[in-house]
Design a protein around this motif. Structure first.
Motif, PDB file in Angstrom:
ATOM      1  N   THR A  75       0.848  -1.182   0.000  1.00 25.89           N
ATOM      2  CA  THR A  75       0.000   0.000   0.000  1.00 25.89           C
ATOM      3  C   THR A  75       0.888   1.238   0.000  1.00 25.89           C
ATOM      4  OG1 THR A  75      -1.883   1.064   1.087  1.00 25.89           O
ATOM      5  CG2 THR A  75      -0.146   0.212   2.510  1.00 25.89           C
ATOM      6  N   SER A  76       0.310   2.363  -0.338  1.00 27.62           N
ATOM      7  CA  SER A  76       1.042   3.633  -0.334  1.00 27.62           C
ATOM      8  C   SER A  76       0.282   4.620   0.532  1.00 27.62           C
ATOM      9  CB  SER A  76       1.176   4.169  -1.760  1.00 27.62           C
ATOM     10  OG  SER A  76       1.889   5.389  -1.764  1.00 27.62           O
ATOM     11  N   VAL A  77       0.973   5.140   1.555  1.00 28.74           N
ATOM     12  CA  VAL A  77       0.351   6.058   2.508  1.00 28.74           C
ATOM     13  C   VAL A  77       1.280   7.264   2.697  1.00 28.74           C
ATOM     14  CG1 VAL A  77      -0.558   6.355   4.842  1.00 28.74           C
ATOM     15  CG2 VAL A  77      -0.739   4.127   3.708  1.00 28.74           C
ATOM     16  N   ILE A  87       4.637   7.129   1.111  1.00 31.47           N
ATOM     17  CA  ILE A  87       5.521   6.052   1.543  1.00 31.47           C
ATOM     18  C   ILE A  87       4.944   4.712   1.072  1.00 31.47           C
ATOM     19  CG2 ILE A  87       6.478   4.829   3.531  1.00 31.47           C
ATOM     20  CD1 ILE A  87       6.462   7.460   5.043  1.00 31.47           C
ATOM     21  N   ASN A  88       5.752   3.976   0.327  1.00 29.76           N
ATOM     22  CA  ASN A  88       5.349   2.645  -0.116  1.00 29.76           C
ATOM     23  C   ASN A  88       5.632   1.653   1.007  1.00 29.76           C
ATOM     24  OD1 ASN A  88       4.615   3.512  -2.749  1.00 29.76           O
ATOM     25  ND2 ASN A  88       6.791   3.534  -3.332  1.00 29.76           N
ATOM     26  N   TYR A  89       4.597   0.982   1.470  1.00 31.48           N
ATOM     27  CA  TYR A  89       4.713   0.120   2.643  1.00 31.48           C
ATOM     28  C   TYR A  89       4.247  -1.277   2.273  1.00 31.48           C
ATOM     29  CZ  TYR A  89       4.535  -1.156   7.602  1.00 31.48           C
ATOM     30  OH  TYR A  89       4.760  -1.732   8.832  1.00 31.48           O
ATOM     31  N   SER A 144       9.671   2.038   1.941  1.00 32.35           N
ATOM     32  CA  SER A 144      10.567   2.807   1.068  1.00 32.35           C
ATOM     33  C   SER A 144      11.971   2.203   1.014  1.00 32.35           C
ATOM     34  CB  SER A 144      10.625   4.265   1.527  1.00 32.35           C
ATOM     35  OG  SER A 144       9.338   4.849   1.474  1.00 32.35           O
ATOM     36  N   GLY A 145      12.056   0.893   0.891  1.00 30.27           N
ATOM     37  CA  GLY A 145      13.338   0.215   0.742  1.00 30.27           C
ATOM     38  C   GLY A 145      13.995  -0.217   2.030  1.00 30.27           C
ATOM     39  N   ASN A 146      13.486   0.198   3.166  1.00 33.81           N
ATOM     40  CA  ASN A 146      14.024  -0.228   4.465  1.00 33.81           C
ATOM     41  C   ASN A 146      13.232  -1.434   4.968  1.00 33.81           C
ATOM     42  OD1 ASN A 146      15.984   2.048   4.989  1.00 33.81           O
ATOM     43  ND2 ASN A 146      14.075   3.234   4.770  1.00 33.81           N
ATOM     44  N   GLY A 186      14.557   2.834   8.683  1.00 31.37           N
ATOM     45  CA  GLY A 186      15.202   4.098   8.339  1.00 31.37           C
ATOM     46  C   GLY A 186      15.123   5.121   9.443  1.00 31.37           C
ATOM     47  N   GLY A 187      15.185   4.690  10.685  1.00 31.22           N
ATOM     48  CA  GLY A 187      15.119   5.618  11.817  1.00 31.22           C
ATOM     49  C   GLY A 187      13.720   5.952  12.270  1.00 31.22           C
ATOM     50  N   THR A 188      12.707   5.411  11.599  1.00 32.58           N
ATOM     51  CA  THR A 188      11.309   5.661  11.967  1.00 32.58           C
ATOM     52  C   THR A 188      10.716   4.384  12.544  1.00 32.58           C
ATOM     53  OG1 THR A 188      11.050   7.306  10.202  1.00 32.58           O
ATOM     54  CG2 THR A 188       9.033   6.359  11.126  1.00 32.58           C
ATOM     55  N   THR A 189       9.983   4.530  13.644  1.00 32.56           N
ATOM     56  CA  THR A 189       9.360   3.378  14.286  1.00 32.56           C
ATOM     57  C   THR A 189       7.978   3.129  13.700  1.00 32.56           C
ATOM     58  OG1 THR A 189      10.560   3.740  16.353  1.00 32.56           O
ATOM     59  CG2 THR A 189       8.558   2.411  16.463  1.00 32.56           C
ATOM     60  N   TYR A 190       7.765   1.896  13.242  1.00 36.95           N
ATOM     61  CA  TYR A 190       6.463   1.457  12.754  1.00 36.95           C
ATOM     62  C   TYR A 190       5.971   0.357  13.692  1.00 36.95           C
ATOM     63  CZ  TYR A 190       7.303   3.849   8.302  1.00 36.95           C
ATOM     64  OH  TYR A 190       7.532   4.796   7.332  1.00 36.95           O
ATOM     65  N   LYS A 191       4.725   0.454  14.110  1.00 31.97           N
ATOM     66  CA  LYS A 191       4.128  -0.572  14.962  1.00 31.97           C
ATOM     67  C   LYS A 191       3.004  -1.250  14.180  1.00 31.97           C
ATOM     68  CE  LYS A 191       5.262   1.682  19.339  1.00 31.97           C
ATOM     69  NZ  LYS A 191       4.755   2.204  20.643  1.00 31.97           N
TER      70      LYS A 191
END
Length: 225
Positions: free
Chosen positions: A114-116, A119-121, A160-162, A204-209
């Protein structure tokens, strides 16, 4: 008198011959069919107690719920075919009540993109496993049961590639029906809900839960040892 005696003798001979002819025309008794030994695999008083192992195939559908600062909260769903193996041990507590322990392992294909917010996730889960207790009621060769226990699955994310991944641990509840096809072969159909809770990923330094709720419907065939 001699004429009368001759006539009586002739009548007796004719009567005996007629009786014999009539008896020959009557339906003759049929010989009973030969008895064959019963095959040892014939179901009679099926006993569910013992170890078993089998293969299964089914369909799974899951919902990934993700939260992060740049995207906020969003959901993406995935579904696909799954298949694997199962095995366990049953014990008849009473003539009808069954208790058992079972393990499963399935290869899955729960992947979605998906894209949000630009950001492609991507989220995915390529396998899951369970260790569950079973409690059922047997009607001789037919069994209904409930099941629940530990669920384990891989969880992969890509933003995004991470990339990051983890092994998620959760719980599962389900129910099913099973029937014996012979003294050694059983067939089943079951449903299970799996909840793997919330997992954190550093992309990439961002936390995703992200948390995963999963549903599966499977048909299986097993050999009882």
């Amino acid at each position: 008198m001699k004429g009368f005696a001759s006539l009586a003798a002739a009548a007796a001979v004719l009567t005996a011959f007629s009786a014999q002819t009539f008896a020959a025309d009557l339906p003759q008794p049929v010989d009973p069919a030969p008895a064959y030994p019963v095959s040892p695999d014939t179901i009679s008083g099926f006993d569910w107690t013992g170890p078993y192992a089998g293969a299964q195939l089914g369909w799974g559908w899951g919902s990934f719920t993700t939260r992060s600062t740049p995207t906020g909260k969003f959901d993406n769903d995935a579904n696909g075919v799954l298949g694997g193996f199962y095995g366990g041990y049953n014990f008849m507590v009473t003539p009808n009540i069954l208790a058992g322990l079972e393990g499963t392992f399935d290869f899955t294909n729960l992947n979605d993109r998906t894209s949000v917010g630009g950001i492609n996730y991507k989220t995915g889960s390529d396998w899951n496993s369970t260790v569950r207790g079973r409690l059922g009621y047997a009607f001789d060769t037919f069994l209904i049961y409930g099941t629940g226990g530990l669920a384990i699955a891989d969880l992969d994310v890509n933003a995004s590639g991470n990339k990051d991944s983890t092994t998620a641990i959760g719980w599962t509840l389900g129910a099913g029906v099973e029937t014996a096809l012979s003294q050694h072969v059983t067939m089943r159909l079951d449903y299970a809900y799996e909840n793997f809770g919330k997992e954190s990923f550093n992309l990439g330094g961002t936390t995703y839960k992200t948390d995963l709720d999963n549903n599966v419907v499977r048909a299986g065939v097993a050999y009882k040892f």
